[in-house]
Design a protein around this motif. Structure first.
Motif, PDB file in Angstrom:
ATOM      1  N   TYR A  15       0.823  -1.168  -0.089  1.00 14.40           N
ATOM      2  CA  TYR A  15       0.067   0.068   0.009  1.00 14.40           C
ATOM      3  C   TYR A  15       0.865   1.315   0.045  1.00 14.40           C
ATOM      4  CZ  TYR A  15      -3.601   3.408   1.295  1.00 14.40           C
ATOM      5  OH  TYR A  15      -4.148   4.497   1.399  1.00 14.40           O
ATOM      6  N   SER A  16       2.181   1.265   0.850  1.00 11.42           N
ATOM      7  CA  SER A  16       2.849   2.349   0.921  1.00 11.42           C
ATOM      8  C   SER A  16       3.765   2.742  -0.531  1.00 11.42           C
ATOM      9  CB  SER A  16       3.769   2.127   1.833  1.00 11.42           C
ATOM     10  OG  SER A  16       3.218   1.894   3.382  1.00 11.42           O
ATOM     11  N   GLN A  17       3.535   1.920  -1.481  1.00  5.60           N
ATOM     12  CA  GLN A  17       4.201   1.940  -2.849  1.00  5.60           C
ATOM     13  C   GLN A  17       3.146   2.528  -3.792  1.00  5.60           C
ATOM     14  OE1 GLN A  17       7.431   1.955  -2.863  1.00  5.60           O
ATOM     15  NE2 GLN A  17       7.376   1.488  -0.752  1.00  5.60           N
ATOM     16  N   MET A  18       2.091   2.668  -3.294  1.00  6.34           N
ATOM     17  CA  MET A  18       1.009   3.151  -4.296  1.00  6.34           C
ATOM     18  C   MET A  18       1.152   4.713  -4.567  1.00  6.34           C
ATOM     19  SD  MET A  18      -2.655   1.360  -3.003  1.00  6.34           S
ATOM     20  CE  MET A  18      -3.432   2.143  -4.570  1.00  6.34           C
ATOM     21  N   ASP A  19       0.789   5.304  -5.740  1.00  9.74           N
ATOM     22  CA  ASP A  19       1.218   6.593  -6.108  1.00  9.74           C
ATOM     23  C   ASP A  19       0.260   7.462  -5.005  1.00  9.74           C
ATOM     24  OD1 ASP A  19       2.660   5.969  -8.015  1.00  9.74           O
ATOM     25  OD2 ASP A  19       0.869   6.333  -9.722  1.00  9.74           O
ATOM     26  N   ARG A  20      -0.680   7.116  -4.656  1.00  7.77           N
ATOM     27  CA  ARG A  20      -1.616   7.863  -3.810  1.00  7.77           C
ATOM     28  C   ARG A  20      -0.967   7.891  -2.336  1.00  7.77           C
ATOM     29  NH1 ARG A  20      -7.111   6.841  -4.540  1.00  7.77           N
ATOM     30  NH2 ARG A  20      -7.888   8.020  -2.630  1.00  7.77           N
ATOM     31  N   SER A  21       0.067   6.939  -1.972  1.00  8.67           N
ATOM     32  CA  SER A  21       0.255   6.915  -0.857  1.00  8.67           C
ATOM     33  C   SER A  21       1.664   7.644  -0.771  1.00  8.67           C
ATOM     34  CB  SER A  21       0.832   5.408  -0.501  1.00  8.67           C
ATOM     35  OG  SER A  21      -0.598   4.590  -0.481  1.00  8.67           O
ATOM     36  N   GLN A  22       2.206   7.863  -2.043  1.00 12.19           N
ATOM     37  CA  GLN A  22       3.462   8.533  -2.002  1.00 12.19           C
ATOM     38  C   GLN A  22       3.384   9.776  -2.302  1.00 12.19           C
ATOM     39  OE1 GLN A  22       6.994   7.308  -2.207  1.00 12.19           O
ATOM     40  NE2 GLN A  22       6.172   5.117  -1.340  1.00 12.19           N
ATOM     41  N   ASN A  23       2.524  10.100  -3.084  1.00 13.04           N
ATOM     42  CA  ASN A  23       2.296  11.656  -3.404  1.00 13.04           C
ATOM     43  C   ASN A  23       0.967  12.281  -2.940  1.00 13.04           C
ATOM     44  OD1 ASN A  23       4.331  11.226  -5.332  1.00 13.04           O
ATOM     45  ND2 ASN A  23       2.892  10.068  -6.722  1.00 13.04           N
ATOM     46  N   GLY A  24       0.185  11.531  -2.192  1.00 12.62           N
ATOM     47  CA  GLY A  24      -0.925  12.132  -1.465  1.00 12.62           C
ATOM     48  C   GLY A  24      -2.102  12.589  -2.425  1.00 12.62           C
ATOM     49  N   LEU A  25      -2.855  13.746  -2.051  1.00 10.31           N
ATOM     50  CA  LEU A  25      -4.101  13.987  -2.745  1.00 10.31           C
ATOM     51  C   LEU A  25      -3.770  14.274  -4.187  1.00 10.31           C
ATOM     52  CD1 LEU A  25      -5.490  16.469   0.081  1.00 10.31           C
ATOM     53  CD2 LEU A  25      -5.950  14.042  -0.191  1.00 10.31           C
ATOM     54  N   ALA A  26      -2.717  14.711  -4.625  1.00  9.10           N
ATOM     55  CA  ALA A  26      -2.631  14.906  -6.068  1.00  9.10           C
ATOM     56  C   ALA A  26      -2.519  13.601  -6.811  1.00  9.10           C
ATOM     57  CB  ALA A  26      -1.239  15.631  -6.267  1.00  9.10           C
ATOM     58  N   SER A  27      -2.423  12.482  -6.331  1.00  5.41           N
ATOM     59  CA  SER A  27      -2.364  11.100  -7.060  1.00  5.41           C
ATOM     60  C   SER A  27      -3.651  10.290  -6.718  1.00  5.41           C
ATOM     61  CB  SER A  27      -1.184  10.537  -6.708  1.00  5.41           C
ATOM     62  OG  SER A  27       0.085  11.111  -7.159  1.00  5.41           O
ATOM     63  N   PHE A 182      -7.036  -7.106  -3.387  1.00  2.00           N
ATOM     64  CA  PHE A 182      -6.390  -5.772  -3.378  1.00  2.00           C
ATOM     65  C   PHE A 182      -4.875  -6.064  -3.021  1.00  2.00           C
ATOM     66  CE2 PHE A 182      -6.189  -1.560  -1.058  1.00  2.00           C
ATOM     67  CZ  PHE A 182      -5.842  -1.061  -2.442  1.00  2.00           C
ATOM     68  N   LEU A 183      -4.216  -5.583  -4.216  1.00  2.17           N
ATOM     69  CA  LEU A 183      -2.551  -5.471  -3.978  1.00  2.17           C
ATOM     70  C   LEU A 183      -2.170  -6.971  -3.737  1.00  2.17           C
ATOM     71  CD1 LEU A 183      -2.149  -2.415  -1.797  1.00  2.17           C
ATOM     72  CD2 LEU A 183      -1.959  -2.563  -4.314  1.00  2.17           C
ATOM     73  N   GLY A 184      -3.015  -7.871  -4.480  1.00  6.33           N
ATOM     74  CA  GLY A 184      -2.751  -9.304  -4.481  1.00  6.33           C
ATOM     75  C   GLY A 184      -2.920  -9.846  -3.075  1.00  6.33           C
ATOM     76  N   GLU A 185      -3.824  -9.383  -2.275  1.00  3.48           N
ATOM     77  CA  GLU A 185      -3.972  -9.854  -0.873  1.00  3.48           C
ATOM     78  C   GLU A 185      -5.536 -10.051  -0.656  1.00  3.48           C
ATOM     79  OE1 GLU A 185      -1.546 -10.013   2.278  1.00  3.48           O
ATOM     80  OE2 GLU A 185      -0.009  -9.101   1.059  1.00  3.48           O
ATOM     81  N   GLN A 186      -6.114 -10.872   0.063  1.00  6.95           N
ATOM     82  CA  GLN A 186      -7.483 -10.950   0.547  1.00  6.95           C
ATOM     83  C   GLN A 186      -7.726  -9.864   1.591  1.00  6.95           C
ATOM     84  OE1 GLN A 186      -8.552 -14.997   1.695  1.00  6.95           O
ATOM     85  NE2 GLN A 186      -8.926 -15.558  -0.318  1.00  6.95           N
TER      86      GLN A 186
END
Length: 245
Positions: A15-27, A182-186
């Protein structure tokens, strides 16, 4: 026991590697739509349900909020939120969304972004939100759209040649628990119909201000060709409601 998938190390790292996790609201693809529905934060008190990394709490304070309280069940999410926050106007509390227990009329705005589909009892949540809001206060939330959650698996169906055939919608009126990948996990989510989302608000002293099924922006459609598939079914639902006197 309430599920806390976001404190699972493997899931949290993905989850931490998702764009929205890295870049916040803009992503966050839905942010441009959600932002238009937000009220003036000046001198207001905000409660953020499922605050995650704290993006919305910080946004509110940056736009004049007197105070913001973010609650989340995940210690890992809150650790990141605290590391990104430099304001004594923001408080983060580790607790389930379902365990709200604030004094009546504590807040002017209750906000939740993509968290309430993890809540089983939406009626109880709405009652709690109504109680802690001042008269005229705003309740704004985004959730995964009922069409997106109905079948449970949340996966496209493909033709033999690998092209997308359709998005399955099944058991729509059979509300309740779903197991999605989601993200390969149940992960456990709870499907609710559009009727349930809207009528439950009306039954808990709210009036509807806006109901939006956000579409990808023209910018996203022009820069990410695969985003055109998101026009084939709604992924999210955003609702803005107001507590009546």
């Amino acid at each position: 026991m309430l599920e806390n998938k976001y404190d699972d190390e493997s899931f949290f790292q993905k989850y931490s590697q998702m764009d929205r996790s890295q870049n916040g609201l803009a992503s966050a693809g839905e942010w441009s739509t959600l932002a238009k529905l937000l009220p003036d934060f000046t001198d207001k008190k905000l409660l953020d349900l499922g605050c995650g990394f704290g993006w919305h709490c910080r946004y509110a304070v940056e736009h004049g909020a007197a105070a913001a309280v973010g609650i989340d069940i995940s210690q890992k999410m809150l650790a990141v939120a605290r590391s990104k926050t430099d304001s004594d106007k923001i408080t983060y509390l580790c607790q389930p969304i379902e365990k709200l227990d604030f004094p009546p009329q504590s807040f002017d705005i209750v906000l939740s972004s993509l968290a309430l589909h993890y809540v089983n009892d939406f009626d109880a949540l709405c009652a709690q939100a109504s109680c802690c809001l001042k008269a005229g206060g705003e309740f704004i939330f985004s959730v995964e759209h009922p069409i997106f959650t109905a079948a449970g698996a949340q996966q496209w169906h493909y033709d033999p040649d690998g092209t997308i055939s359709h998005w399955p919608v099944d058991n729509y009126f059979n509300e309740g628990q779903r197991t999605a990948i989601f993200l390969g996990e149940q992960i456990t989510k709870y499907h609710k119909t559009l009727t349930t989302y809207l009528n439950t608000l009306l039954q808990n002293s709210f009036s509807l201000r806006q109901v939006v099924e956000p579409q990808p922006s023209l910018e996203l459609l022009s820069t990410i060709p695969a985003m055109g598939d998101e026009l084939r079914r709604p992924m999210m639902l955003i609702v803005a409601a107001q507590k009546q006197n």
